[in-house]
Design a protein around this motif. Structure first.
Motif, PDB file in Angstrom:
ATOM      1  N   TYR A  77       3.410  -4.280  -0.137  1.00  0.00           N
ATOM      2  CA  TYR A  77       2.912  -3.493   1.290  1.00  0.00           C
ATOM      3  C   TYR A  77       3.071  -4.378   2.213  1.00  0.00           C
ATOM      4  CZ  TYR A  77       0.109  -1.745   5.020  1.00  0.00           C
ATOM      5  OH  TYR A  77      -0.445  -1.490   6.132  1.00  0.00           O
ATOM      6  N   ASN A  78       3.878  -4.365   3.177  1.00  0.00           N
ATOM      7  CA  ASN A  78       4.083  -5.358   4.296  1.00  0.00           C
ATOM      8  C   ASN A  78       4.110  -4.648   5.469  1.00  0.00           C
ATOM      9  OD1 ASN A  78       4.675  -8.053   2.607  1.00  0.00           O
ATOM     10  ND2 ASN A  78       6.061  -6.501   1.796  1.00  0.00           N
ATOM     11  N   HIS A  79       3.527  -5.032   6.568  1.00  0.00           N
ATOM     12  CA  HIS A  79       3.468  -4.267   7.679  1.00  0.00           C
ATOM     13  C   HIS A  79       2.920  -4.815   8.921  1.00  0.00           C
ATOM     14  CE1 HIS A  79       3.361  -0.261   9.724  1.00  0.00           C
ATOM     15  NE2 HIS A  79       2.092  -0.042   9.773  1.00  0.00           N
ATOM     16  N   ASP A 100      -1.091  -1.107  -1.628  1.00  0.00           N
ATOM     17  CA  ASP A 100      -1.462  -0.245  -0.906  1.00  0.00           C
ATOM     18  C   ASP A 100      -1.824  -0.741   0.510  1.00  0.00           C
ATOM     19  OD1 ASP A 100      -1.308   2.012  -2.838  1.00  0.00           O
ATOM     20  OD2 ASP A 100      -2.865   0.666  -4.009  1.00  0.00           O
ATOM     21  N   GLU A 101      -2.023   0.163   1.563  1.00  0.00           N
ATOM     22  CA  GLU A 101      -2.604  -0.193   2.810  1.00  0.00           C
ATOM     23  C   GLU A 101      -4.123  -0.450   2.664  1.00  0.00           C
ATOM     24  OE1 GLU A 101      -2.609   2.369   6.909  1.00  0.00           O
ATOM     25  OE2 GLU A 101      -0.761   1.295   6.320  1.00  0.00           O
ATOM     26  N   GLY A 365       3.129   3.357  -2.452  1.00  0.00           N
ATOM     27  CA  GLY A 365       2.013   2.651  -2.086  1.00  0.00           C
ATOM     28  C   GLY A 365       1.311   3.594  -1.226  1.00  0.00           C
ATOM     29  N   ARG A 366      -0.093   3.578  -1.140  1.00  0.00           N
ATOM     30  CA  ARG A 366      -0.899   4.501  -0.203  1.00  0.00           C
ATOM     31  C   ARG A 366      -0.662   4.165   1.243  1.00  0.00           C
ATOM     32  NH1 ARG A 366      -7.636   4.187   0.452  1.00  0.00           N
ATOM     33  NH2 ARG A 366      -6.956   2.401   1.809  1.00  0.00           N
ATOM     34  N   TRP A 367      -0.219   5.237   2.032  1.00  0.00           N
ATOM     35  CA  TRP A 367      -0.219   5.325   3.420  1.00  0.00           C
ATOM     36  C   TRP A 367       1.260   4.474   3.747  1.00  0.00           C
ATOM     37  CZ3 TRP A 367      -5.975   3.993   4.632  1.00  0.00           C
ATOM     38  CH2 TRP A 367      -6.745   5.099   4.211  1.00  0.00           C
ATOM     39  N   THR A 593      10.055  15.450   2.278  1.00  0.00           N
ATOM     40  CA  THR A 593       9.896  14.522   1.303  1.00  0.00           C
ATOM     41  C   THR A 593       8.106  14.097   1.259  1.00  0.00           C
ATOM     42  OG1 THR A 593      12.089  13.787   1.466  1.00  0.00           O
ATOM     43  CG2 THR A 593      10.360  12.299   0.126  1.00  0.00           C
ATOM     44  N   PRO A 594       7.706  14.274  -0.022  1.00  0.00           N
ATOM     45  CA  PRO A 594       6.336  14.025  -0.314  1.00  0.00           C
ATOM     46  C   PRO A 594       6.057  12.683   0.018  1.00  0.00           C
ATOM     47  CG  PRO A 594       6.756  15.309  -1.856  1.00  0.00           C
ATOM     48  CD  PRO A 594       7.960  15.118  -1.386  1.00  0.00           C
ATOM     49  N   ASN A 595       4.878  12.202   0.653  1.00  0.00           N
ATOM     50  CA  ASN A 595       4.727  10.766   1.113  1.00  0.00           C
ATOM     51  C   ASN A 595       3.583   9.958   0.103  1.00  0.00           C
ATOM     52  OD1 ASN A 595       3.130   8.601   2.752  1.00  0.00           O
ATOM     53  ND2 ASN A 595       5.152   8.351   3.387  1.00  0.00           N
ATOM     54  N   GLU A 596       2.767  10.906  -0.370  1.00  0.00           N
ATOM     55  CA  GLU A 596       1.484  10.305  -0.757  1.00  0.00           C
ATOM     56  C   GLU A 596       1.698  10.506  -2.547  1.00  0.00           C
ATOM     57  OE1 GLU A 596      -0.697   8.271   0.164  1.00  0.00           O
ATOM     58  OE2 GLU A 596       0.512   8.078   1.720  1.00  0.00           O
TER      59      GLU A 596
END
Length: 625
Positions: A77-79, A100-101, A365-367, A593-596
């Motif tokens: 998770y990189n943001h 995850d976020e 990963g979450r979100w 497309t499902p994201n979660e």
């Protein structure tokens, strides 16, 4: 930083010589998009035109199983990257979590570059928070994470400060967050000690107040470096710059002066009349006539359609203005990334693509929203790289980190014929008038021609889930002849797909060098194998496309006609782009497309595939009379 009544603020603008009767440009509507282009949500590119010459390069490609090939940590998770230019160097900062976020641990890293193309291995500048020995915080079971809306500050004394916020997981905006940390970046590439520059004024849930006695780093005033303290003091006095901190801090001590609810992820720029335009998430905007000491009440701007991604606005080097954002209300599907531009910082037109690619998300990963997320540029005062380009930083799928360079003036059309032989370009530098999409494992590069004469464009690819892509916009026309030379470096792996497209991205002409050593082309809905190709040999392709009536095209290879009056794969009225990429066309993930939904990592995501290299040269495009 007080939010004024909009009516009183309008009167103050009138006294400053502005026309209060005009709604647009006033606190009632600080900015407006007046263009007619809107996004088609069913395709990645949105059926928009490109901002010509935009160069997009991946700066960090995550790798869970071989972290030494990425950041030495393997976190996926990189943001939330930030960008600045100082000491003739680009600095890109981003936050990182294992999966995850908003789940601890979290850390902040920096990667640097001299040219915006070759980037260093990331370095941790703010590690996961570890409480000092003997300090136990009762409500810290979820740990602490990094969260920051602002990453850099070039002080008046020339010092570069790097900043981040240690927030309370899982909600960095919740009481309990510790505070903002700072350290100095030195010109030799090293960093000074970590200090707190501001503790949150909120107490923890159990009533603990953060201070030097219960935190892991000293307060900045304890630094023995007077220049560092001077830089920090200057930052704290800059109410416009520090208003970006409000999201995480939401101080109770009057530091921000906010008397009403502000908005998230501030971006701002100065108009030519000196007023400051504030941009926030969810299409919100406001105005300040006193350099950020006060702002009008944030209002939602209906002509700017967006969700919870950031928007970025700035004055560009050509004296105009640009705003970049994801023009969609789909919060989990943030694509494409676009730019709109204008002359006065009030009215904006011509919605154009900055980043129209959405590669597969390799790690769940979450979100982790799909697409190019959380765009930021270089803040006023934080440096200006050579040239007249707009530089942007963003994450892709909240996984990898990217930059984009947009030449100014921003344009979408070309007049006259195209004749590109690349000989006048600098090796490993910009490809003039070409739109470049270059992942770490699929770069696009100006190189010496393999036959020893002149230069050419190299597209190489060892990425199992992404591709290199180069796009040349030419003058729109219904009858166009396109010529180019292609030299495959192999004939048993990799593909090169060559499309002619219209302004909406429809692909009426499709030609492919496939992985089995054959040149293949479409004739209507059918694919035809035209001839074999050999590694190390140049092939000259001449495509004569006619979009009139039923539409057809002719194809010659090395002067020999191999297709005549082949049907277009899609009906179009004209064509205006040559697209070359080292992989098949894609349009997944899409909005459905499902994201979660949890899913395992994509097989082989961390392993390079057998490299494939293709060279392109002598690109010529002319209208057919």
């Amino acid at each position: 930083m007080t939010f004024l009544n909009p009516t009183l603020f309008t009167l103050s603008l009138l006294l400053a010589g502005l026309t209060a009767q005009s709604q647009t440009g006033s606190p009632a509507e600080p900015v407006r998009y007046v263009g007619g282009e809107t996004v088609d949500p069913t395709v990645h590119e949105g059926r928009l035109r490109y901002a010509i010459g935009t160069e997009s390069r991946q700066t960090v490609r995550v790798n869970r199983t071989h972290p030494e090939l990425a950041d030495d940590h393997g976190w996926t998770y990189n943001h939330a990257p930030n960008l600045c230019y100082w000491n003739n160097t680009f600095y890109q900062q981003y936050l990182s979590n294992p999966v995850d976020e908003h789940i601890a641990p979290g850390q902040t890293l920096i990667t640097t570059s001299k040219d915006g193309r070759q980037w260093s291995k990331p370095t941790v500048v703010f590690p996961p928070y570890v409480p000092p020995a003997g300090v136990t915080i009762p409500d810290s079971s979820n740990g602490y994470m990094m969260h920051q809306r602002m990453g850099f500050y070039v002080a008046p004394n020339g010092r570069l400060l790097v900043l981040a916020f240690y927030g309370h997981a899982e909600d960095p905006f919740k009481e309990g967050g510790i505070g903002r940390v700072v350290r100095e970046a030195y010109k030799d590439g090293s960093y000074g000690p970590i200090y707190f520059i501001r503790y949150t004024s909120h107490k923890t849930i159990n009533g603990v107040q953060w201070n030097e006695r219960n935190t892991s780093y000293p307060f900045y005033k304890k630094s023995p470096d007077a220049g560092f303290i001077e830089a920090c003091d200057a930052l704290l006095a800059d109410k416009l710059m520090t208003f970006q901190w409000w999201d995480e801090d939401r101080g109770l001590d009057g530091f921000y002066g906010v008397k009403e609810e502000a908005r998230e992820a501030l971006s701002y720029y100065h108009r030519k009349d000196g007023n400051v335009v504030a941009l926030w998430k969810w299409s919100h905007s406001g105005l300040s006539s006193d350099n950020g000491q006060t702002f009008s009440k944030p209002v939602k701007v209906p002509s700017f359609v967006m969700a919870g991604g950031k928007q970025w606005g700035q004055r560009t080097d050509d004296g105009r203005y640009a705003i970049c954002y994801n023009p969609t209300e789909y919060n989990e599907h943030r694509f494409p990334l676009v730019v709109v531009s204008g002359d006065d910082g009030i009215l904006y037109d011509n919605m154009l693509i900055v980043q129209g690619e959405v590669p597969p998300r390799r790690f769940f990963g979450r979100w982790k929203d799909f697409g190019p997320c959380y765009v930021r540029g270089i803040e006023e005062g934080n440096g200006n790289p050579p040239g007249h380009d707009l530089w942007l930083s963003y994450s892709m799928n909240k996984e990898d980190i990217w930059v984009s360079r947009i030449p100014t003036p921003i344009r979408y059309s070309v007049k006259g014929p195209v004749a590109d032989n690349f000989d006048g370009l600098t090796l490993n530098a910009a490809v003039t008038d070409w739109n470049i999409y270059a992942p770490k494992w699929a770069p696009v590069t100006v190189v010496n021609s393999p036959n020893g004469t002149g230069k050419c464009l190299e597209l190489s690819d060892k990425d199992p889930y992404d591709y290199a892509r180069a796009i040349r916009v030419f003058e729109e026309g219904s009858r166009v002849q396109t010529r180019l030379k292609v030299r495959p470096g192999q004939q048993n792996t990799g593909t090169l797909e060559i499309d002619l497209t219209d302004r909406y991205g429809n692909r009426p002409v499709r030609i492919r060098f496939d992985e089995k050593g054959a040149i293949v082309a479409t004739d209507g809905s059918q694919e035809k194998v035209l001839q074999p190709y050999r590694a190390g040999q140049w092939y000259e392709l001449t495509i004569s496309a006619n979009a009139r009536l039923n539409g057809s095209y002719d194809l010659r290879i090395d002067g020999k006609t191999v297709l005549e009056k082949a049907a277009l794969a899609e009906a179009v009225k004209s064509v205006e782009r040559l697209s070359i990429r080292t992989g098949p066309y894609r349009n997944l993930p899409n909005r459905k497309t499902p994201n979660e939904d949890p899913e395992p990592p994509l097989p082989g995501a961390d392993e390079p595939v057998t490299p494939a290299v293709f060279y392109v040269d002598d690109v010529r495009v002319n209208a057919i009379n």
